[in-house]
Design a protein around this motif. Structure first.
Motif, PDB file in Angstrom:
ATOM      1  N   VAL A 116      -8.129 -12.510  48.041  1.00  0.00           N
ATOM      2  CA  VAL A 116      -8.573 -11.132  47.806  1.00  0.00           C
ATOM      3  C   VAL A 116      -7.433 -10.315  47.209  1.00  0.00           C
ATOM      4  O   VAL A 116      -7.603  -9.598  46.224  1.00  0.00           O
ATOM      5  N   GLU A 117      -6.250 -10.430  47.803  1.00  0.00           N
ATOM      6  CA  GLU A 117      -5.090  -9.674  47.318  1.00  0.00           C
ATOM      7  C   GLU A 117      -4.713 -10.070  45.898  1.00  0.00           C
ATOM      8  O   GLU A 117      -4.394  -9.220  45.065  1.00  0.00           O
ATOM      9  N   THR A 118      -4.763 -11.356  45.602  1.00  0.00           N
ATOM     10  CA  THR A 118      -4.436 -11.848  44.259  1.00  0.00           C
ATOM     11  C   THR A 118      -5.452 -11.336  43.235  1.00  0.00           C
ATOM     12  O   THR A 118      -5.077 -10.874  42.147  1.00  0.00           O
ATOM     13  N   ALA A 119      -6.735 -11.410  43.584  1.00  0.00           N
ATOM     14  CA  ALA A 119      -7.777 -10.923  42.676  1.00  0.00           C
ATOM     15  C   ALA A 119      -7.666  -9.416  42.471  1.00  0.00           C
ATOM     16  O   ALA A 119      -7.856  -8.917  41.363  1.00  0.00           O
ATOM     17  N   ALA A 120      -7.332  -8.689  43.530  1.00  0.00           N
ATOM     18  CA  ALA A 120      -7.181  -7.233  43.422  1.00  0.00           C
ATOM     19  C   ALA A 120      -6.006  -6.877  42.516  1.00  0.00           C
ATOM     20  O   ALA A 120      -6.109  -5.964  41.688  1.00  0.00           O
ATOM     21  N   ALA A 121      -4.909  -7.610  42.654  1.00  0.00           N
ATOM     22  CA  ALA A 121      -3.741  -7.356  41.798  1.00  0.00           C
ATOM     23  C   ALA A 121      -4.088  -7.621  40.334  1.00  0.00           C
ATOM     24  O   ALA A 121      -3.705  -6.847  39.445  1.00  0.00           O
ATOM     25  N   ALA A 122      -4.816  -8.697  40.068  1.00  0.00           N
ATOM     26  CA  ALA A 122      -5.214  -9.019  38.691  1.00  0.00           C
ATOM     27  C   ALA A 122      -6.174  -7.955  38.143  1.00  0.00           C
ATOM     28  O   ALA A 122      -6.045  -7.535  36.987  1.00  0.00           O
ATOM     29  N   ALA A 123      -7.110  -7.513  38.969  1.00  0.00           N
ATOM     30  CA  ALA A 123      -8.052  -6.481  38.529  1.00  0.00           C
ATOM     31  C   ALA A 123      -7.318  -5.179  38.210  1.00  0.00           C
ATOM     32  O   ALA A 123      -7.625  -4.509  37.222  1.00  0.00           O
ATOM     33  N   LYS A 124      -6.352  -4.849  39.041  1.00  0.00           N
ATOM     34  CA  LYS A 124      -5.574  -3.623  38.818  1.00  0.00           C
ATOM     35  C   LYS A 124      -4.750  -3.742  37.538  1.00  0.00           C
ATOM     36  O   LYS A 124      -4.702  -2.823  36.715  1.00  0.00           O
ATOM     37  N   GLU A 125      -4.118  -4.905  37.346  1.00  0.00           N
ATOM     38  CA  GLU A 125      -3.292  -5.153  36.150  1.00  0.00           C
ATOM     39  C   GLU A 125      -4.115  -5.018  34.867  1.00  0.00           C
ATOM     40  O   GLU A 125      -3.642  -4.477  33.869  1.00  0.00           O
TER      41      GLU A 125
END
Length: 165
Positions: A116-125
Motif C-alpha cells: 500500500v505504501e509503495t503504491a501510494a508513493a508511486a501514485a503521489k510521484e
C-alpha cells in the motif's frame, strides 16, 4: 497437482472444490484461484478473484453430477458451453492467460502494508488522481486479484496516503 494435499481446498458443491494455487504452481499465472473436480483432481477453471471462482463453482454445480469419475464427467460436459457460461463470472480455462516469462504473479490477490505504501508513493510521484489509481490497480499484481471489498479498501488507503483526489 494433487489437490488432496491442499489444506485450503473447500468443497463448494458435491464433487467440486476451490482453492488458491500454491505459489510454486505456474507463478506467472495471475489467476490464482481454481475450481477442480474432487474425484479426479481435474482442473476445471481458474479465476483471479475468490468471489468469482465461487460464482463459477455455483454455476457449475448444476451442469452435471460432479461426484462421478473424471472420464464420465468429461464425456457429459460440453467444453465450449462450459467456458461460455463461466466467462460471465470471469472464470477461464486453466492456465490459458499467463503473464510473460519470469513474471511473478503468485501474490496476486494478497497484499501488505508495504504494498500500500509503495503504491501510494508511486501514485503521489506521478500525480495520480483517485480514478487513475483505480485504473492502475485494476491491471497490476497484487491488486487485480483482490475481491471487491478488499480492492476498495486497498484503493481507499492508497488514495488517502497519496493525497489523490
Amino acid at each position: 497437482m494433487d489437490i488432496s494435499t491442499l489444506d485450503q481446498a473447500q468443497e463448494v458443491a458435491p464433487g467440486l472444490v476451490v482453492f488458491r494455487l500454491a505459489p510454486d504452481h505456474k507463478p506467472n499465472q495471475p489467476q490464482r484461484w481454481r475450481i477442480s473436480h474432487k474425484v479426479s483432481g481435474l482442473a476445471i477453471a481458474d479465476s483471479m478473484q475468490r468471489e468469482n471462482v465461487l460464482k463459477g463453482a455455483a454455476l457449475l454445480a448444476n451442469i452435471t453430477d460432479w461426484t462421478q469419475d473424471g472420464d464420465t464427467v468429461k464425456a457429459e460436459v460440453d467444453r465450449e458451453d462450459l467456458f461460455a457460461q463461466l466467462s460471465y463470472v470471469w472464470c477461464i480455462e486453466p492456465g490459458t492467460q499467463p503473464l510473460g516469462p519470469g513474471v511473478d504473479a503468485t501474490r496476486n490477490g494478497t497484499y501488505t502494508d508495504v504494498d500500500v505504501e509503495t503504491a501510494a508513493a508511486a501514485a503521489k510521484e506521478h500525480g495520480f488522481n483517485a480514478l487513475e489509481v483505480l485504473v492502475a490497480m485494476s491491471e497490476t499484481v497484487p491488486w487485480a486479484g483482490l475481491d471487491t471489498e478488499d480492492f476498495n479498501e486497498a484503493h481507499n488507503r492508497i488514495v488517502e496516503l497519496s493525497g489523490a483526489n
